[in-house]
Design an enzyme around this catalytic site. Structure first.
Site, mmCIF file in Angstrom:
data_model
loop_
_atom_site.group_PDB
_atom_site.id
_atom_site.type_symbol
_atom_site.label_atom_id
_atom_site.label_comp_id
_atom_site.label_asym_id
_atom_site.label_seq_id
_atom_site.Cartn_x
_atom_site.Cartn_y
_atom_site.Cartn_z
ATOM 1 N N PRO A 1 0.795 -1.222 0.000
ATOM 2 C CA PRO A 1 0.000 0.000 0.000
ATOM 3 C C PRO A 1 0.830 1.277 0.000
ATOM 4 O O PRO A 1 1.882 1.346 0.631
ATOM 5 C CB PRO A 1 -0.839 -0.113 1.281
ATOM 6 C CG PRO A 1 -0.133 -1.089 2.137
ATOM 7 C CD PRO A 1 0.582 -2.018 1.214
ATOM 8 N N ASN A 2 0.332 2.223 -0.740
ATOM 9 C CA ASN A 2 0.850 3.582 -0.843
ATOM 10 C C ASN A 2 2.152 3.708 -1.635
ATOM 11 O O ASN A 2 2.618 4.821 -1.872
ATOM 12 C CB ASN A 2 1.006 4.236 0.541
ATOM 13 C CG ASN A 2 -0.314 4.351 1.244
ATOM 14 O OD1 ASN A 2 -1.284 4.834 0.675
ATOM 15 N ND2 ASN A 2 -0.378 3.865 2.465
ATOM 16 N N ARG B 1 5.011 11.200 -2.152
ATOM 17 C CA ARG B 1 4.684 10.936 -0.745
ATOM 18 C C ARG B 1 5.958 10.972 0.093
ATOM 19 O O ARG B 1 6.869 10.175 -0.102
ATOM 20 C CB ARG B 1 4.034 9.564 -0.604
ATOM 21 C CG ARG B 1 3.755 9.197 0.833
ATOM 22 C CD ARG B 1 3.184 7.794 0.948
ATOM 23 N NE ARG B 1 3.075 7.419 2.347
ATOM 24 C CZ ARG B 1 3.508 6.278 2.851
ATOM 25 N NH1 ARG B 1 4.043 5.375 2.071
ATOM 26 N NH2 ARG B 1 3.385 6.040 4.134
ATOM 27 N N TYR C 1 11.135 8.654 1.646
ATOM 28 C CA TYR C 1 11.131 7.616 0.613
ATOM 29 C C TYR C 1 11.886 7.997 -0.654
ATOM 30 O O TYR C 1 12.003 7.185 -1.568
ATOM 31 C CB TYR C 1 9.681 7.251 0.251
ATOM 32 C CG TYR C 1 8.917 6.723 1.437
ATOM 33 C CD1 TYR C 1 9.214 5.473 1.976
ATOM 34 C CD2 TYR C 1 7.915 7.484 2.036
ATOM 35 C CE1 TYR C 1 8.522 4.991 3.071
ATOM 36 C CE2 TYR C 1 7.212 6.997 3.137
ATOM 37 C CZ TYR C 1 7.530 5.763 3.647
ATOM 38 O OH TYR C 1 6.848 5.282 4.731
ATOM 39 N N ASN D 1 8.075 -5.721 -0.828
ATOM 40 C CA ASN D 1 8.014 -4.510 -0.027
ATOM 41 C C ASN D 1 6.548 -4.366 0.345
ATOM 42 O O ASN D 1 5.745 -3.846 -0.434
ATOM 43 C CB ASN D 1 8.505 -3.282 -0.783
ATOM 44 C CG ASN D 1 8.459 -2.026 0.072
ATOM 45 O OD1 ASN D 1 7.830 -2.007 1.128
ATOM 46 N ND2 ASN D 1 9.116 -0.975 -0.387
ATOM 47 N N ALA E 1 3.021 -0.839 4.753
ATOM 48 C CA ALA E 1 2.465 -0.919 6.108
ATOM 49 C C ALA E 1 2.019 -2.330 6.483
ATOM 50 O O ALA E 1 1.981 -2.665 7.671
ATOM 51 C CB ALA E 1 1.301 0.058 6.242
ATOM 52 N N HIS F 1 3.976 -4.609 9.002
ATOM 53 C CA HIS F 1 3.841 -4.509 10.444
ATOM 54 C C HIS F 1 2.508 -5.039 10.965
ATOM 55 O O HIS F 1 2.268 -5.005 12.171
ATOM 56 C CB HIS F 1 4.009 -3.042 10.868
ATOM 57 C CG HIS F 1 5.094 -2.353 10.117
ATOM 58 N ND1 HIS F 1 6.441 -2.664 10.277
ATOM 59 C CD2 HIS F 1 5.051 -1.393 9.158
ATOM 60 C CE1 HIS F 1 7.156 -1.922 9.459
ATOM 61 N NE2 HIS F 1 6.336 -1.138 8.773
ATOM 62 N N ASP G 1 1.608 -15.885 6.482
ATOM 63 C CA ASP G 1 1.178 -17.268 6.230
ATOM 64 C C ASP G 1 1.360 -17.640 4.763
ATOM 65 O O ASP G 1 1.839 -18.739 4.448
ATOM 66 C CB ASP G 1 -0.278 -17.464 6.645
ATOM 67 C CG ASP G 1 -0.473 -17.517 8.151
ATOM 68 O OD1 ASP G 1 0.534 -17.674 8.888
ATOM 69 O OD2 ASP G 1 -1.630 -17.400 8.592
ATOM 70 N N GLU H 1 12.876 -9.529 1.643
ATOM 71 C CA GLU H 1 12.068 -8.378 2.071
ATOM 72 C C GLU H 1 12.891 -7.116 1.832
ATOM 73 O O GLU H 1 14.087 -7.080 2.142
ATOM 74 C CB GLU H 1 11.742 -8.526 3.556
ATOM 75 C CG GLU H 1 10.954 -7.389 4.153
ATOM 76 C CD GLU H 1 10.698 -7.571 5.644
ATOM 77 O OE1 GLU H 1 10.204 -6.612 6.264
ATOM 78 O OE2 GLU H 1 10.988 -8.656 6.202
ATOM 79 N N HIS I 1 12.815 -2.624 1.954
ATOM 80 C CA HIS I 1 12.172 -1.367 2.349
ATOM 81 C C HIS I 1 13.051 -0.209 1.898
ATOM 82 O O HIS I 1 14.280 -0.291 2.017
ATOM 83 C CB HIS I 1 11.978 -1.283 3.867
ATOM 84 C CG HIS I 1 11.118 -2.372 4.401
ATOM 85 N ND1 HIS I 1 9.750 -2.353 4.275
ATOM 86 C CD2 HIS I 1 11.434 -3.532 5.019
ATOM 87 C CE1 HIS I 1 9.250 -3.464 4.806
ATOM 88 N NE2 HIS I 1 10.255 -4.192 5.256
ATOM 89 N N LEU I 2 12.448 0.834 1.413
ATOM 90 C CA LEU I 2 13.196 2.002 0.965
ATOM 91 C C LEU I 2 13.867 2.717 2.131
ATOM 92 O O LEU I 2 15.025 3.114 2.048
ATOM 93 C CB LEU I 2 12.268 2.971 0.223
ATOM 94 C CG LEU I 2 11.702 2.439 -1.095
ATOM 95 C CD1 LEU I 2 10.520 3.281 -1.543
ATOM 96 C CD2 LEU I 2 12.778 2.389 -2.155
ATOM 97 N N SER I 3 13.134 2.870 3.214
ATOM 98 C CA SER I 3 13.671 3.550 4.397
ATOM 99 C C SER I 3 14.192 2.509 5.389
ATOM 100 O O SER I 3 13.886 1.319 5.283
ATOM 101 C CB SER I 3 12.585 4.401 5.055
ATOM 102 O OG SER I 3 11.569 3.581 5.610
ATOM 103 N N ARG J 1 12.857 4.492 12.467
ATOM 104 C CA ARG J 1 11.590 5.217 12.391
ATOM 105 C C ARG J 1 10.746 4.948 13.635
ATOM 106 O O ARG J 1 11.252 4.492 14.655
ATOM 107 C CB ARG J 1 10.885 4.817 11.098
ATOM 108 C CG ARG J 1 11.767 5.226 9.881
ATOM 109 C CD ARG J 1 11.104 5.087 8.582
ATOM 110 N NE ARG J 1 9.912 5.921 8.523
ATOM 111 C CZ ARG J 1 8.927 5.697 7.664
ATOM 112 N NH1 ARG J 1 8.976 4.689 6.815
ATOM 113 N NH2 ARG J 1 7.880 6.492 7.656
ATOM 114 N N ARG K 1 7.117 0.474 13.535
ATOM 115 C CA ARG K 1 7.709 -0.002 12.284
ATOM 116 C C ARG K 1 8.881 -0.960 12.523
ATOM 117 O O ARG K 1 9.386 -1.561 11.585
ATOM 118 C CB ARG K 1 8.177 1.173 11.428
ATOM 119 C CG ARG K 1 7.042 2.057 10.942
ATOM 120 C CD ARG K 1 7.564 3.101 9.964
ATOM 121 N NE ARG K 1 6.602 4.164 9.777
ATOM 122 C CZ ARG K 1 5.608 4.141 8.904
ATOM 123 N NH1 ARG K 1 5.428 3.102 8.128
ATOM 124 N NH2 ARG K 1 4.782 5.166 8.797
#
Length: 150
Positions: free
Chosen positions: A11-12, A19, A24, A75, A78, A81, A88, A99, A101-103, A108, A112
């Site tokens: 998402p997002n 954003r 990011y 990625n 949200a 978390h 599963d 996995e 993540h950009l940040s 943070r 997170r």
């Protein structure tokens, strides 16, 4: 799809570039897709790059990766978390998983710092912006090669 790497974005992430660029970066999702295509092609793989704001759709794609992908990069945004459903599905997926993540999620907000999906991943790459996707492809291709070698 032979030698396919699924890259799933949660998402997002469709809002990248606009954003919170201070968190990011300014690359768009299309820029990340192009990065992934170039890196994977150079290593003899193709990328199936997808984004959804819907948890169930991401779960369906993870299940699809069981038979249609050589490896999986996630990625989850949200959902990282919060999503036991994604965990599963990932645990039931026999291909190597990375996995990304950009940040740096560990610098943070405290909520997170917990990733449900890390448990299913070979490794986690975070904090390197778009380069993290390229690093994830390199790591994933190495894991796929090790698995094929036996």
């Amino acid at each position: 799809m032979a030698n396919a790497i699924f890259v799933l974005n949660g998402p997002n992430l469709n809002l990248l570039g606009t954003r919170e660029p201070e968190v990011y970066g300014t690359e768009t999702l299309e820029d990340l897709h192009a990065r992934c295509d170039r890196k994977a092609h150079a290593l003899g793989f193709v990328v199936d790059f997808r984004q959804s704001n819907t948890e169930g759709e991401l779960v369906n794609w993870i299940q699809e990766a069981r038979t249609d992908a050589s490896g999986l990069i996630v990625n989850a945004g949200a959902f990282t978390h919060t999503s036991i459903a994604m965990l599963d599905a990932l645990l039931a997926c026999p291909v190597p998983i990375v996995e990304v993540h950009l940040s740096n999620i560990f610098t943070r907000e405290p909520f997170r710092h917990r990733s449900y999906i890390s448990q299913a991943a070979k490794g986690v790459i975070c904090g390197f912006g778009g380069l993290g996707y390229e690093l994830a492809i390199e790591a994933l291709v190495a894991a796929i090669s090790r698995a094929k070698a036996g």
